[in-house]
Design an enzyme around this catalytic site. Structure first.
Site, PDB file in Angstrom:
ATOM      1  N   GLY A 122       0.841  -1.192   0.000  1.00  0.00           N
ATOM      2  CA  GLY A 122       0.000   0.000   0.000  1.00  0.00           C
ATOM      3  C   GLY A 122       0.874   1.238   0.000  1.00  0.00           C
ATOM      4  N   GLY A 190      20.819  -8.216  23.160  1.00  0.00           N
ATOM      5  CA  GLY A 190      19.479  -7.737  23.516  1.00  0.00           C
ATOM      6  C   GLY A 190      18.520  -8.918  23.511  1.00  0.00           C
ATOM      7  CB  VAL A 191      14.833  -8.965  23.236  1.00  0.00           C
ATOM      8  CG1 VAL A 191      13.782  -9.872  23.826  1.00  0.00           C
ATOM      9  CG2 VAL A 191      14.791  -7.625  23.919  1.00  0.00           C
ATOM     10  CB  ILE A 192      16.800 -10.755  18.642  1.00  0.00           C
ATOM     11  CG1 ILE A 192      15.452 -10.086  18.360  1.00  0.00           C
ATOM     12  CG2 ILE A 192      17.127 -11.806  17.575  1.00  0.00           C
ATOM     13  CD1 ILE A 192      15.331  -9.439  17.001  1.00  0.00           C
ATOM     14  CD  GLU A 211      25.252  -5.264  24.176  1.00  0.00           C
ATOM     15  OE1 GLU A 211      24.416  -5.951  23.570  1.00  0.00           O
ATOM     16  OE2 GLU A 211      25.275  -4.015  24.130  1.00  0.00           O
ATOM     17  CB  VAL A 245      31.632  -5.485  16.040  1.00  0.00           C
ATOM     18  CG1 VAL A 245      31.657  -6.289  14.740  1.00  0.00           C
ATOM     19  CG2 VAL A 245      31.024  -6.312  17.163  1.00  0.00           C
ATOM     20  CB  SER A 277      20.076  -9.599  17.299  1.00  0.00           C
ATOM     21  OG  SER A 277      21.133 -10.167  18.072  1.00  0.00           O
ATOM     22  CG  ASP A 320       7.764  -2.763  15.946  1.00  0.00           C
ATOM     23  OD1 ASP A 320       7.219  -2.682  17.057  1.00  0.00           O
ATOM     24  OD2 ASP A 320       8.456  -3.739  15.587  1.00  0.00           O
ATOM     25  CG  HIS A 452       0.289 -24.361  48.726  1.00  0.00           C
ATOM     26  ND1 HIS A 452       1.601 -23.910  48.725  1.00  0.00           N
ATOM     27  CD2 HIS A 452       0.317 -25.635  49.198  1.00  0.00           C
ATOM     28  CE1 HIS A 452       2.390 -24.870  49.207  1.00  0.00           C
ATOM     29  NE2 HIS A 452       1.634 -25.930  49.487  1.00  0.00           N
TER      30      HIS A 452
END
Ligand code: FAD
Ligand code: NAI
Length: 473
Positions: A122, A190-192, A211, A245, A277, A320, A452
């Site tokens: 679109g 990170g998360v990934i 990292e 890096v 990532s 996002d 419990h």
């Protein structure tokens, strides 16, 4: 001849498809456009989340966790297994089937809610003659007075190292590695990095994560991050912090990564596959934003106000592609809120109570503020911690790593943050979210009856710990 709708949603990820369904529920004539293709070239709505994100990653995390339990935990239960093996092709086929069920589910929901789905890209074509906007999809032209942009995000590549999805992988390639690599490198813890690193480590890969930052999971409560780091290191995940890096060379033999460590010493890491990532970038390519003057910021994100309004009256953006955490449930909440605002209602998203979950083992989940944030803000607080080691259900599960931690206002006892590292943290965090939405105090949780034996008793005990009166620790 253009087709006229009340609302056009561009993108059918969690932000877009939920916005479309909610708008249809509110009585609007809705079109939703999405360009994701399945392997046959057919429609695959659900966006990053369904196709190459939340859902397939959780499928692989589950498969690899079963494998790890079978290899390492079953013996403690007296269960013997001979010739344990992993059929990666079958594991991937199961994952693909789960993705397809979700794609089909969304197409079914569109039908059920009378949302007209268009498969293709679109792009804004300009202003519509009768007011509103014209959006092109293939040869068709659609018009509407309200447009919701929900075009999501894409993986960020390292400068000079594009993804080839063979050896240098984004999340897409990381989710379809055909055989367990002997050596796997990840850039970004990170998360990934942690979720994908866990999957392939459990299946037998030697995993190194590089990292850039000197701290591990800097956004997570420090005490929780330390506990998680200890657990991951014990499992064999090699995490190097504070690295720089350098050159990355990719060839038939694999990938070579040059980097300097935190002390400045130069190293070379040779791996079979490299997952990059290092975050994601908003996706506005192909939207033709300039045709209507839709404002984007320097990162390419659509500029929105607190209520997801763009600079153009009638154009909204969610998920996002706008500011805020890149999480599926945040995108969904914004989608619902925008549909309700279009209907003249008061849609609302509370950014202070959006939960975060990292689906590693142990899982990490949190809502609200961390101890370091409260300290920085000079807020007086009380903390209460309860370890899973002292929880009967966790012992029965054989999963006693971690803790639940409460942070509450020193004077009013209002819960300011809840942080969990341990089994089923992803499920346990919901109670904390509800509590914070209702502005509960730690004492409120401490006074509620919890089943419990259950892991949730650790939540109650952590709330009791705020007042230094745990019963089981
Ligand atoms: P997206 O899901 O990216 O969807 C956007 C859709 O719009 C896509 O289908 C795209 O193809 C389409 N599109 C883009 N431009 C156009 C156009 N011009 N025309 C037509 N269609 C277009 N979040 C969580 O909350 N929990 C998790 O466990 C989790 N796990 C993740 C794991 C991985 C590996 C990754 C990469 C992400 C994960 N996320 C998770 C993040 C989550 O996937 C995103 O936050 C979420 O998908 C955002 O939803 P969205 O609707 O904004 O965009
Ligand atoms: P991330 O933002 O979580 O982590 C990226 C990491 O890479 C950071 O620690 C950063 O310091 C590091 N980094 C950046 N540049 C680097 C460099 N040049 N060298 C070394 N390290 C570098 O991003 P990630 O893991 O790519 O995930 C993207 C987003 O997707 C997440 O932020 C999250 O919003 C979403 N996601 C959510 C999941 C969940 O909710 N369980 C799972 C996976 C992704």
């Amino acid at each position: 001849m253009s087709k006229s709708f009340d609302v056009i949603v561009i993108g059918a990820g969690p932000g877009g498809y939920i916005a479309a369904i909610r708008a249809a529920q509110l009585g609007f004539n809705v079109a939703c456009i999405d360009d994701w293709k399945n392997h046959q070239g057919g429609p695959a709505p659900g966006g990053t989340c369904t196709n190459v994100g939340c859902i397939p990653s959780k499928a692989l995390l589950q498969s690899s966790e079963h494998y790890e339990h079978a290899g390492h935990a079953f013996a403690d239960h007296g269960i013997g297994l001979k010739d344990l093996s992993i059929d990666v092709a079958k594991m991937l086929a199961r994952k693909n089937q789960i993705v397809k069920q979700n794609n089909d589910g969304i197409l079914y929901l569109f039908k059920k809610n009378k949302v007209t789905f268009f498969h293709g890209r679109g792009s804004f074509a300009g202003a519509a003659a009768g007011g509103g906007f014209e959006v092109a999809v293939g040869d068709e032209k659609l018009t509407a007075r309200q447009v919701v942009v929900a075009t999501g995000s894409v993986a960020r590549a390292l400068p000079g190292t594009p993804f080839d999805e063979e050896r240098v992988l984004s999340n897409d390639g990381a989710l379809r590695i055909g055989a367990v690599p002997k050596k796997l490198g990840l850039i970004g813890s990170g998360v990934i990095g942690l979720e994908m690193g866990s999957v392939w480590r459990r299946l037998g890969a030697e995993v190194t994560v590089l990292e850039a930052l000197p701290t591990f999971l800097g956004a997570v409560d420090e005490q929780i991050a330390k506990e998680a780091h200890k657990a991951f290191t014990k499992q064999g995940l090699k995490i190097e912090l504070g690295v720089k890096v350098g050159t990355i060379k990719s060839g038939k033999a694999g990938v070579e990564v040059e980097y300097t460590d935190a002390q400045g010493a130069a190293h070379q890491l040779a791996v079979d596959k490299l997952i990059v990532s290092i975050g994601r970038v908003p996706n506005t390519q192909g939207l033709n934003a300039q045709a209507v003057g839709l404002a984007l910021d320097e990162r390419g994100a659509v500029v929105v106000d607190a209520e997801c309004r763009t600079n153009l009256p009638g154009v909204w953006a969610v998920g996002d592609v706008v500011r805020g955490p890149m999480l599926a449930h945040k995108a969904e909440e914004e989608g619902v809120a925008v549909a309700e605002r279009i209907a003249g209602q008061h849609g609302h998203v509370n950014f202070d109570t959006i939960p975060w979950v990292i689906y590693t083992s142990p899982e990490i989940a949190w809502v609200g503020q961390t101890e370091q944030q409260l300290k920085a803000a000079g807020r007086a607080y009380k903390a209460g911690v309860f370890p899973f080691m002292a929880n009967g259900r966790a012992r029965a599960l054989g999963d006693t790593t971690g803790m639940v931690k409460f942070l509450a206002d020193a004077a009013s006892d209002e819960i300011l943050g809840v942080h969990i590292v341990g089994p089923m943290a992803s499920e346990l965090i919901s109670e904390a979210v509800v509590a914070m939405e209702f502005k509960a105090s730690a004492e409120d949780i401490a006074r509620i009856c919890h089943a419990h034996p259950s892991l949730s008793e650790a939540t109650k005990e952590a709330a009791l710990a705020v007042d230094k009166r745990t019963l089981n620790f």
